[in-house]
Design a protein around this motif. Structure first.
Motif, short mmCIF file in Angstrom:
data_model
loop_
_atom_site.label_atom_id
_atom_site.label_comp_id
_atom_site.label_asym_id
_atom_site.label_seq_id
_atom_site.Cartn_x
_atom_site.Cartn_y
_atom_site.Cartn_z
N PHE A 106 -35.31 68.96 24.05
CA PHE A 106 -34.20 69.32 24.95
C PHE A 106 -34.46 68.84 26.39
O PHE A 106 -35.49 69.15 26.98
CB PHE A 106 -34.02 70.85 24.94
N ASP A 107 -33.52 68.06 26.88
CA ASP A 107 -33.53 67.53 28.25
C ASP A 107 -34.62 66.50 28.54
O ASP A 107 -34.74 66.04 29.68
CB ASP A 107 -33.62 68.66 29.30
N ALA B 229 -29.20 62.33 23.12
CA ALA B 229 -30.18 63.07 23.91
C ALA B 229 -30.75 64.23 23.10
O ALA B 229 -30.15 64.67 22.11
CB ALA B 229 -29.53 63.62 25.18
N ASN B 230 -31.91 64.66 23.50
CA ASN B 230 -32.66 65.81 22.93
C ASN B 230 -33.48 65.42 21.68
O ASN B 230 -34.60 65.84 21.55
CB ASN B 230 -31.76 67.01 22.59
N THR C 38 -20.50 69.77 28.31
CA THR C 38 -21.94 70.01 28.45
C THR C 38 -22.20 71.33 29.20
O THR C 38 -23.06 72.11 28.80
CB THR C 38 -22.60 68.83 29.20
N GLU D 129 -24.32 61.66 36.86
CA GLU D 129 -24.42 62.61 35.75
C GLU D 129 -24.28 64.06 36.24
O GLU D 129 -23.73 64.91 35.52
CB GLU D 129 -25.76 62.37 35.03
N HIS E 38 -30.12 65.89 34.83
CA HIS E 38 -31.04 65.54 33.76
C HIS E 38 -30.82 64.08 33.39
O HIS E 38 -29.75 63.53 33.59
CB HIS E 38 -30.92 66.47 32.54
N ARG F 73 -24.33 74.45 27.72
CA ARG F 73 -25.55 74.91 28.41
C ARG F 73 -25.43 76.40 28.73
O ARG F 73 -26.43 77.11 28.80
CB ARG F 73 -25.80 74.09 29.69
N GLY G 267 -27.20 65.48 21.71
CA GLY G 267 -26.98 65.96 23.07
C GLY G 267 -26.47 67.39 23.05
O GLY G 267 -27.00 68.24 22.34
N SER G 268 -25.37 67.60 23.77
CA SER G 268 -24.83 68.96 23.83
C SER G 268 -23.72 69.17 22.81
O SER G 268 -22.99 70.14 22.87
CB SER G 268 -24.34 69.25 25.25
N ASP H 36 -31.94 62.60 30.30
CA ASP H 36 -32.27 62.25 28.91
C ASP H 36 -31.22 61.38 28.24
O ASP H 36 -31.52 60.71 27.25
CB ASP H 36 -32.59 63.51 28.08
N ASN H 37 -29.97 61.38 28.73
CA ASN H 37 -28.96 60.45 28.22
C ASN H 37 -28.95 59.13 28.99
O ASN H 37 -28.40 58.14 28.52
CB ASN H 37 -27.55 61.06 28.34
N ARG I 119 -26.56 76.78 19.90
CA ARG I 119 -25.46 75.82 20.04
C ARG I 119 -24.71 75.55 18.75
O ARG I 119 -23.55 75.15 18.78
CB ARG I 119 -26.00 74.49 20.58
N1 HSE Z 1 -29.95 67.47 27.40
C1 HSE Z 1 -28.55 67.64 27.68
C2 HSE Z 1 -28.08 68.89 26.96
C3 HSE Z 1 -27.81 66.45 27.20
O1 HSE Z 1 -28.38 69.02 25.78
O2 HSE Z 1 -27.42 69.73 27.58
C4 HSE Z 1 -26.34 66.49 27.46
O3 HSE Z 1 -26.02 65.97 28.69
#
Ligand code: HSE
Length: 307
Positions: free
Chosen positions: A19-20, A13-14, A181, A128, A136, A185, A258-259, A138-139, A232
């Motif tokens: 992002f998202d 993801a991302n 995650t 999710e 979200h 976040r 992703g995260s 995106d995954n 991150r």
């Molecule tokens: N878009 C999400 C994040 C993906 O980066 O927090 C992880 O679930």
């Protein structure tokens, strides 16, 4: 058909700047699930192999997303779910998403496909939420649609399938540390400076254009995240070293998957992707942290039925 076995792939993801909203589907790593129709109504998780996850339907992401579909359709039958979990939870490659989307995909197949892919993504989002405490997709969308996807909006849910350049390969390194995650976040700021936002949305736009035109040079210039990564990356030991090494080895781009904590790179050609793998490995080999690496082509099919 009363029973189905599916492969539910891992996803990234991302994709650096998106992002998202952006994501893509991997090929060489994923979970297996078996779903079976039962005469008794309701949904039961009867087997979980690989990781210690809850059996209670309402506490398991695969169970929650399955219930969302089930309660919407109200079929006469029930379902048993077996989960063969191969994607480590908290790895940053869509472990919970594979469970959430796998169960609804398989149920939909067993029920004669009453729902389209967007509706399946909507049900999967309910699972999710349990894992990441926010909605979200995106995954989820890359597994359900295959290839690259863009979540245009979640209310109403609108997903765009993007083209995949044929020579694109992903390399992943998964350091064996867990980042939830919700925690990754929590380190993000609520506001971002306008200048950074401009860079970021220019990158998202040009990345989408690069995918449509198979422009690898533009892809390279677009795979940059100036909004999320600076915050991150502090959670991922040696992130900067992995990124520097991957780019030196020829990757088009390298960013947090992703995260996190997984880090992905995209390369033109499998040979380069293999060299990037070695370059990433050399960083963590010098540390105490255990890791796994994967090279994968982009999976344009997504979740699929297997024998
Ligand atoms: N878009 C999400 C994040 C993906 O980066 O927090 C992880 O679930």
């Amino acid at each position: 058909m009363s029973e189905i076995k599916i492969f539910s792939p891992a996803t990234v993801a991302n994709v650096a700047c998106g992002f998202d909203v952006l994501g893509f589907c991997l090929d060489s790593i994923g979970d297996y699930m078996v779903l079976r129709k039962t005469s008794e109504r309701g949904i039961k998780i009867t087997k979980i192999d690989g990781f210690d996850l809850p059996y209670e339907t309402e506490k398991n992401v695969a169970g929650v997303s399955a219930l969302a579909l089930y309660n919407d359709l109200k079929p006469e039958c029930g379902f048993e779910i077996e989960i063969y979990k191969r994607i480590k939870p908290g790895s940053g490659i869509g472990s919970s998403a594979a469970s959430a989307s796998g169960s609804v995909y398989a149920m939909n197949e067993l029920l004669g496909r009453p729902y389209d892919r967007t509706q399946l993504t909507f049900f999967a989002m309910q699972g999710e939420v349990l894992a990441s405490q926010c909605e979200h997709a995106d995954n989820l969308a890359p597994g359900i649609f295959g290839g690259f996807t863009l979540v245009k909006s979640t209310e109403p849910l609108k997903i765009l399938s993007l083209p995949t350049p044929s020579d694109l390969f992903a390399t992943l390194i998964h350091p064996q540390i867990e980042i939830k995650t919700a925690d990754s976040r929590a380190v993000l700021p609520k506001d971002i400076p306008l200048e950074r936002a401009i860079t970021q949305w220019a990158n998202v736009g040009s990345l989408v254009h690069a995918l449509h035109t198979s422009d690898y040079q533009l892809l390279k210039e677009s795979l940059n995240d100036v909004v999320i990564e600076p915050h991150r990356k502090k959670l991922i030991p040696y992130f900067d070293d992995v990124k520097t090494n991957a780019i030196k080895a020829g990757a088009l781009g390298c960013a947090i998957s992703g995260s996190g904590p997984s880090i992905f790179a995209l390369s033109k050609g499998e040979e380069t992707a293999n060299m990037v793998e070695k370059a990433m490995q050399s960083v963590y080999s010098k540390s105490e942290i255990k890791f796994e690496t994967y090279v994968s082509k982009i999976n344009i099919e997504g979740i699929k039925t297997v024998k």
